[in-house]
Design a protein around this motif. Structure first.
Motif, PDB file in Angstrom:
ATOM      1  N   HIS A   7     -16.862 -19.060  -7.843  1.00  0.00           N
ATOM      2  CA  HIS A   7     -17.071 -19.259  -6.397  1.00  0.00           C
ATOM      3  C   HIS A   7     -17.183 -20.727  -5.990  1.00  0.00           C
ATOM      4  O   HIS A   7     -17.982 -21.098  -5.139  1.00  0.00           O
ATOM      5  CB  HIS A   7     -18.300 -18.485  -5.916  1.00  0.00           C
ATOM      6  CG  HIS A   7     -18.074 -17.889  -4.544  1.00  0.00           C
ATOM      7  ND1 HIS A   7     -18.947 -17.009  -3.962  1.00  0.00           N
ATOM      8  CD2 HIS A   7     -17.064 -18.068  -3.646  1.00  0.00           C
ATOM      9  CE1 HIS A   7     -18.504 -16.639  -2.769  1.00  0.00           C
ATOM     10  NE2 HIS A   7     -17.357 -17.270  -2.557  1.00  0.00           N
ATOM     11  N   CYS A   8     -16.381 -21.573  -6.614  1.00  0.00           N
ATOM     12  CA  CYS A   8     -16.269 -22.972  -6.175  1.00  0.00           C
ATOM     13  C   CYS A   8     -14.820 -23.303  -5.856  1.00  0.00           C
ATOM     14  O   CYS A   8     -14.392 -24.448  -5.981  1.00  0.00           O
ATOM     15  CB  CYS A   8     -16.809 -23.914  -7.252  1.00  0.00           C
ATOM     16  SG  CYS A   8     -18.595 -23.835  -7.449  1.00  0.00           S
ATOM     17  N   GLY A   9     -14.062 -22.300  -5.457  1.00  0.00           N
ATOM     18  CA  GLY A   9     -12.654 -22.494  -5.124  1.00  0.00           C
ATOM     19  C   GLY A   9     -11.763 -21.689  -6.044  1.00  0.00           C
ATOM     20  O   GLY A   9     -11.971 -21.664  -7.264  1.00  0.00           O
ATOM     21  N   ASP A  10     -10.759 -21.001  -5.475  1.00  0.00           N
ATOM     22  CA  ASP A  10      -9.902 -20.153  -6.302  1.00  0.00           C
ATOM     23  C   ASP A  10      -8.496 -20.718  -6.501  1.00  0.00           C
ATOM     24  O   ASP A  10      -7.672 -20.089  -7.161  1.00  0.00           O
ATOM     25  CB  ASP A  10      -9.815 -18.742  -5.700  1.00  0.00           C
ATOM     26  CG  ASP A  10      -9.112 -18.715  -4.345  1.00  0.00           C
ATOM     27  OD1 ASP A  10      -8.782 -19.798  -3.811  1.00  0.00           O
ATOM     28  OD2 ASP A  10      -8.887 -17.608  -3.815  1.00  0.00           O
ATOM     29  N   GLN A  11      -8.233 -21.894  -5.937  1.00  0.00           N
ATOM     30  CA  GLN A  11      -6.945 -22.528  -6.178  1.00  0.00           C
ATOM     31  C   GLN A  11      -6.987 -23.265  -7.521  1.00  0.00           C
ATOM     32  O   GLN A  11      -8.063 -23.623  -8.004  1.00  0.00           O
ATOM     33  CB  GLN A  11      -6.608 -23.485  -5.039  1.00  0.00           C
ATOM     34  CG  GLN A  11      -6.472 -22.804  -3.670  1.00  0.00           C
ATOM     35  CD  GLN A  11      -5.397 -21.726  -3.658  1.00  0.00           C
ATOM     36  OE1 GLN A  11      -4.217 -22.013  -3.647  1.00  0.00           O
ATOM     37  NE2 GLN A  11      -5.818 -20.460  -3.661  1.00  0.00           N
ATOM     38  N   PRO A  12      -5.817 -23.464  -8.154  1.00  0.00           N
ATOM     39  CA  PRO A  12      -5.819 -24.044  -9.511  1.00  0.00           C
ATOM     40  C   PRO A  12      -6.648 -25.316  -9.649  1.00  0.00           C
ATOM     41  O   PRO A  12      -7.340 -25.506 -10.651  1.00  0.00           O
ATOM     42  CB  PRO A  12      -4.324 -24.306  -9.768  1.00  0.00           C
ATOM     43  CG  PRO A  12      -3.616 -23.286  -8.938  1.00  0.00           C
ATOM     44  CD  PRO A  12      -4.443 -23.125  -7.698  1.00  0.00           C
ATOM     45  N   GLU A  13      -6.598 -26.185  -8.631  1.00  0.00           N
ATOM     46  CA  GLU A  13      -7.311 -27.463  -8.715  1.00  0.00           C
ATOM     47  C   GLU A  13      -8.826 -27.285  -8.788  1.00  0.00           C
ATOM     48  O   GLU A  13      -9.544 -28.183  -9.231  1.00  0.00           O
ATOM     49  CB  GLU A  13      -6.981 -28.334  -7.496  1.00  0.00           C
ATOM     50  CG  GLU A  13      -5.530 -28.751  -7.413  1.00  0.00           C
ATOM     51  CD  GLU A  13      -4.673 -27.745  -6.642  1.00  0.00           C
ATOM     52  OE1 GLU A  13      -3.589 -28.143  -6.188  1.00  0.00           O
ATOM     53  OE2 GLU A  13      -5.077 -26.573  -6.503  1.00  0.00           O
ATOM     54  N   PHE A  14      -9.313 -26.124  -8.356  1.00  0.00           N
ATOM     55  CA  PHE A  14     -10.751 -25.928  -8.233  1.00  0.00           C
ATOM     56  C   PHE A  14     -11.325 -24.987  -9.291  1.00  0.00           C
ATOM     57  O   PHE A  14     -12.524 -24.727  -9.305  1.00  0.00           O
ATOM     58  CB  PHE A  14     -11.089 -25.373  -6.845  1.00  0.00           C
ATOM     59  CG  PHE A  14     -10.504 -26.170  -5.719  1.00  0.00           C
ATOM     60  CD1 PHE A  14     -10.537 -27.556  -5.730  1.00  0.00           C
ATOM     61  CD2 PHE A  14      -9.908 -25.536  -4.642  1.00  0.00           C
ATOM     62  CE1 PHE A  14      -9.990 -28.288  -4.688  1.00  0.00           C
ATOM     63  CE2 PHE A  14      -9.361 -26.261  -3.591  1.00  0.00           C
ATOM     64  CZ  PHE A  14      -9.399 -27.641  -3.620  1.00  0.00           C
ATOM     65  N   LEU A  15     -10.505 -24.437 -10.158  1.00  0.00           N
ATOM     66  CA  LEU A  15     -10.984 -23.477 -11.141  1.00  0.00           C
ATOM     67  C   LEU A  15     -11.837 -24.164 -12.213  1.00  0.00           C
ATOM     68  O   LEU A  15     -11.704 -25.369 -12.457  1.00  0.00           O
ATOM     69  CB  LEU A  15      -9.796 -22.756 -11.784  1.00  0.00           C
ATOM     70  CG  LEU A  15      -8.961 -21.894 -10.830  1.00  0.00           C
ATOM     71  CD1 LEU A  15      -7.805 -21.245 -11.574  1.00  0.00           C
ATOM     72  CD2 LEU A  15      -9.822 -20.830 -10.153  1.00  0.00           C
ATOM     73  N   PRO A  16     -12.718 -23.420 -12.881  1.00  0.00           N
ATOM     74  CA  PRO A  16     -13.622 -24.034 -13.859  1.00  0.00           C
ATOM     75  C   PRO A  16     -12.914 -24.706 -15.020  1.00  0.00           C
ATOM     76  O   PRO A  16     -13.451 -25.646 -15.612  1.00  0.00           O
ATOM     77  CB  PRO A  16     -14.490 -22.857 -14.327  1.00  0.00           C
ATOM     78  CG  PRO A  16     -13.737 -21.627 -13.945  1.00  0.00           C
ATOM     79  CD  PRO A  16     -12.972 -21.983 -12.713  1.00  0.00           C
ATOM     80  N   THR A  17     -11.713 -24.225 -15.343  1.00  0.00           N
ATOM     81  CA  THR A  17     -10.950 -24.850 -16.424  1.00  0.00           C
ATOM     82  C   THR A  17     -10.477 -26.253 -16.057  1.00  0.00           C
ATOM     83  O   THR A  17     -10.012 -26.997 -16.923  1.00  0.00           O
ATOM     84  CB  THR A  17      -9.743 -23.972 -16.771  1.00  0.00           C
ATOM     85  OG1 THR A  17      -9.085 -23.568 -15.553  1.00  0.00           O
ATOM     86  CG2 THR A  17     -10.181 -22.732 -17.523  1.00  0.00           C
ATOM     87  N   ARG A  18     -10.570 -26.627 -14.794  1.00  0.00           N
ATOM     88  CA  ARG A  18     -10.236 -27.987 -14.360  1.00  0.00           C
ATOM     89  C   ARG A  18     -11.508 -28.822 -14.144  1.00  0.00           C
ATOM     90  O   ARG A  18     -11.424 -29.969 -13.722  1.00  0.00           O
ATOM     91  CB  ARG A  18      -9.438 -27.960 -13.042  1.00  0.00           C
ATOM     92  CG  ARG A  18      -8.231 -27.030 -13.028  1.00  0.00           C
ATOM     93  CD  ARG A  18      -7.053 -27.580 -13.786  1.00  0.00           C
ATOM     94  NE  ARG A  18      -5.912 -26.648 -13.718  1.00  0.00           N
ATOM     95  CZ  ARG A  18      -4.873 -26.799 -12.891  1.00  0.00           C
ATOM     96  NH1 ARG A  18      -4.825 -27.835 -12.061  1.00  0.00           N
ATOM     97  NH2 ARG A  18      -3.889 -25.916 -12.886  1.00  0.00           N
ATOM     98  N   HIS A  19     -12.669 -28.219 -14.432  1.00  0.00           N
ATOM     99  CA  HIS A  19     -13.938 -28.908 -14.154  1.00  0.00           C
ATOM    100  C   HIS A  19     -14.912 -28.781 -15.320  1.00  0.00           C
ATOM    101  O   HIS A  19     -16.084 -28.460 -15.139  1.00  0.00           O
ATOM    102  CB  HIS A  19     -14.550 -28.380 -12.857  1.00  0.00           C
ATOM    103  CG  HIS A  19     -13.748 -28.739 -11.648  1.00  0.00           C
ATOM    104  ND1 HIS A  19     -13.905 -29.936 -10.975  1.00  0.00           N
ATOM    105  CD2 HIS A  19     -12.738 -28.088 -11.026  1.00  0.00           C
ATOM    106  CE1 HIS A  19     -13.047 -29.985  -9.971  1.00  0.00           C
ATOM    107  NE2 HIS A  19     -12.324 -28.884  -9.980  1.00  0.00           N
TER     108      HIS A  19
END
Length: 337
Positions: free
Chosen positions: A9-21
């Motif tokens: 729940h911090c964004g569902d677009q690729p740039e915001f997914l947990p694997t990018r953070h």
């Protein structure tokens, strides 16, 4: 090794997914479990994710927590020889609640009680696994929540006033249990103020690392409180926001609700039942002065103040839903009630 299991729940677009953070892997839902096809919401099917791929649409929520457990245990077993961080974000007790039949049958508080007991069961399984793998004394376990209980769903925040989506203590104050055998004394209780924002700098300190230095970090290292519950909180003030509205401020034991002007002593009156503003005008004045500094920093939509240190939210120019409804798809669960 880092993994998230459960809600993001911090964004569902690729740039915001947990694997990018910062997370190596992820298994779970990109947002709340009520945001699938339901009688009250005709949006896209609820996506279950592995990494950045949708692996199932409209999953059966009755079995999803056990699937989460299997994923968490597998991660612990495969990561046991290295340092690991597991973030397990349950979908319970967010609604809709679909608990297994076993817990429904023994619950004394309907679906809500069943979901709480299922969470307890999961915690027992995780602790058993740590002991079985001889990781118990080397693992810090933190159990907490993101907000107070939703009263209409069967939760209770007693003796606190209010619930989720309010800035009464019942909406903001949550349990936090920390367990680290041999490091944190068992049975201790700390009554000092701390916040979920403290987890980042605290874990960084424990791991001999520094938090990011290119932004303001509002949390503080509370590891001294973990090892000595008699020490004072590193926070002398706490700001209660509802979305972008600054609604209340706490300074030590005093809490002032800015719009109503009600003042409470939380040490003596945690339920916020006795307004003592008339007896302590100096305290009210001092806290209101602190409000201006906070508004300058983080803004306040009630006052029309933007705030100089508010970072813009992440946006993409061409967002695409993770799923789209297909009337020919054989969904396991077609619609939640």
């Amino acid at each position: 090794a880092t993994k998230i299991v459960g809600k993001w729940h911090c964004g569902d677009q690729p740039e915001f997914l947990p694997t990018r953070h910062g997370f190596d892997s992820w298994y779970g839902l990109p947002y709340s479990n009520d945001m699938g096809i339901s009688r009250g919401y005709a949006g896209p099917p609820l996506p279950l994710m592995r990494g950045e791929e949708v692996i199932e649409e409209q999953p059966d929520q009755t079995s999803l927590t056990e699937r989460y457990m299997e994923e968490a245990l597998q991660f612990i077993r495969t990561s046991r020889e290295q340092r690991f961080f597991l973030y397990f974000a349950h979908m319970y007790v967010h609604t809709p609640i679909y608990a297994p039949q076993r817990f429904l049958e023994q619950s004394q508080n309907g679906k809500f009680g069943a979901a709480v007991e299922h969470i307890d069961h999961c915690m027992s399984v995780l602790l058993y696994e740590l002991q079985k793998l001889d990781l118990d004394s080397r693992t810090l376990v933190i159990f907490t929540s993101d907000n107070g209980g939703l009263l209409r769903a069967g939760g209770s925040n007693a003796p606190l006033r209010g619930g989720k989506a309010t800035t009464w203590e019942g909406g903001m104050r949550v349990p936090c249990i920390m367990r680290w055998p041999g490091r944190i004394a068992a049975g201790g209780v700390c009554g000092e103020m701390a916040t979920a924002m403290d987890i980042l700098p605290t874990l960084a300190h424990i791991c001999n690392q520094e938090p990011p230095g290119d932004r303001i970090i509002d949390g503080k290292d509370i590891s001294p409180l973990m090892f000595n519950a008699s020490l004072p909180s590193p926070h002398d003030v706490f700001y209660y926001y509802y979305e972008r509205e600054l609604q209340a401020i706490r300074v030590q034991d005093w809490k002032l609700h800015l719009s109503s002007g009600e003042l409470y002593n939380l040490r003596e009156d945690v339920g916020e039942t006795i307004d003592v503003a008339a007896k302590h005008p100096n305290v009210v004045q001092d806290i209101r002065q602190r409000a201006n500094a906070c508004r300058h920093d983080l803004g306040d939509s009630l006052q029309g103040v933007a705030g100089k240190n508010v970072r813009p939210c992440g946006q993409v120019t061409t967002p695409k839903p993770l799923t789209t409804y297909d009337p020919n798809h054989p969904y396991m669960i077609a619609m939640y009630d």
